[in-house]
Design a protein around this motif. Structure first.
Motif, PDB file in Angstrom:
ATOM      1  N   ILE A   1       0.839  -1.190   0.000  1.00  0.00           N
ATOM      2  CA  ILE A   1       0.000   0.000   0.000  1.00  0.00           C
ATOM      3  C   ILE A   1       0.874   1.240   0.000  1.00  0.00           C
ATOM      4  CG2 ILE A   1      -1.695   1.302   1.317  1.00  0.00           C
ATOM      5  CD1 ILE A   1      -2.821  -1.367   2.291  1.00  0.00           C
TER       6      ILE A   1
ATOM      7  N   ALA B   1      -5.139  -4.055  -2.636  1.00  0.00           N
ATOM      8  CA  ALA B   1      -4.229  -4.096  -1.485  1.00  0.00           C
ATOM      9  C   ALA B   1      -4.975  -3.803  -0.185  1.00  0.00           C
ATOM     10  CB  ALA B   1      -3.091  -3.107  -1.687  1.00  0.00           C
ATOM     11  N   MET B   2      -5.916  -2.878  -0.235  1.00  0.00           N
ATOM     12  CA  MET B   2      -6.697  -2.566   0.968  1.00  0.00           C
ATOM     13  C   MET B   2      -7.610  -3.732   1.358  1.00  0.00           C
ATOM     14  SD  MET B   2      -5.689   0.301   2.012  1.00  0.00           S
ATOM     15  CE  MET B   2      -6.853   1.169   3.005  1.00  0.00           C
TER      16      MET B   2
ATOM     17  N   LYS C   1      -7.019  -6.906   0.699  1.00  0.00           N
ATOM     18  CA  LYS C   1      -6.142  -7.945   1.239  1.00  0.00           C
ATOM     19  C   LYS C   1      -5.689  -7.613   2.658  1.00  0.00           C
ATOM     20  CE  LYS C   1      -4.191  -9.991  -2.894  1.00  0.00           C
ATOM     21  NZ  LYS C   1      -2.954 -10.244  -3.626  1.00  0.00           N
ATOM     22  N   LEU C   2      -5.431  -6.336   2.917  1.00  0.00           N
ATOM     23  CA  LEU C   2      -5.053  -5.931   4.270  1.00  0.00           C
ATOM     24  C   LEU C   2      -6.176  -6.243   5.254  1.00  0.00           C
ATOM     25  CD1 LEU C   2      -3.067  -4.485   6.194  1.00  0.00           C
ATOM     26  CD2 LEU C   2      -4.249  -2.365   5.593  1.00  0.00           C
TER      27      LEU C   2
ATOM     28  N   HIS D   1      -6.357 -10.036   5.776  1.00  0.00           N
ATOM     29  CA  HIS D   1      -5.281 -10.561   6.626  1.00  0.00           C
ATOM     30  C   HIS D   1      -5.464 -10.131   8.085  1.00  0.00           C
ATOM     31  CE1 HIS D   1      -3.056 -12.554   3.524  1.00  0.00           C
ATOM     32  NE2 HIS D   1      -3.029 -11.462   2.773  1.00  0.00           N
ATOM     33  N   LEU D   2      -5.996  -8.961   8.324  1.00  0.00           N
ATOM     34  CA  LEU D   2      -6.302  -8.565   9.700  1.00  0.00           C
ATOM     35  C   LEU D   2      -7.396  -9.448  10.293  1.00  0.00           C
ATOM     36  CD1 LEU D   2      -6.168  -4.677   9.561  1.00  0.00           C
ATOM     37  CD2 LEU D   2      -4.751  -6.173  10.954  1.00  0.00           C
TER      38      LEU D   2
END
Length: 116
Positions: free
Chosen positions: A1, A91-92, A94-95, A98-99
């Motif tokens: 990111i 990307a956001m 996926k973030l 993953h969180l």
């Protein structure tokens, strides 16, 4: 990111941004595929079904790279057709995924430690 936002603000050029991002694509695909297969083998169905679409998307994205491109992130095309915005959005997402997985795994680990 951060690398994509640096490219968006013109702090780095497209070639260095794409080379930094492309070196992490294969480890991401392999790592996510391994985690998904391990969840299937250990019969954690919910986590397997949660990981399966993301692993499939990563593999699909890696396989569908056109011939002649540098990789998933191509410096000649990253500014075309809003690809930079779509890469940022991906990307956001996926973030966030993953969180969510981190806290699910942490909860599962604590629950397993308490029950033993």
């Amino acid at each position: 990111i951060i690398t994509l936002s640096d490219l968006e603000c013109d702090y780095i050029n497209a070639r260095s941004c794409c080379s930094k991002l492309n070196k992490w694509v294969v480890p991401e695909v392999i790592g996510h595929a391994v985690v998904t297969v391990l969840m299937l083998i250990s019969l954690h169905w919910f986590i397997f079904l949660l990981n399966l679409p993301v692993a499939t998307w990563n593999i699909y994205r890696y396989i569908m790279v056109p011939c002649g491109n540098m990789g998933v992130f191509d410096p000649t095309e990253i500014h075309n057709r809003g690809q930079l915005k779509s890469h940022m959005k991906e990307a956001m997402i996926k973030l966030g995924f993953h969180l969510l997985c981190f806290f699910m795994y942490l909860y599962s680990m604590i629950l397993a430690l308490i029950n033993d």
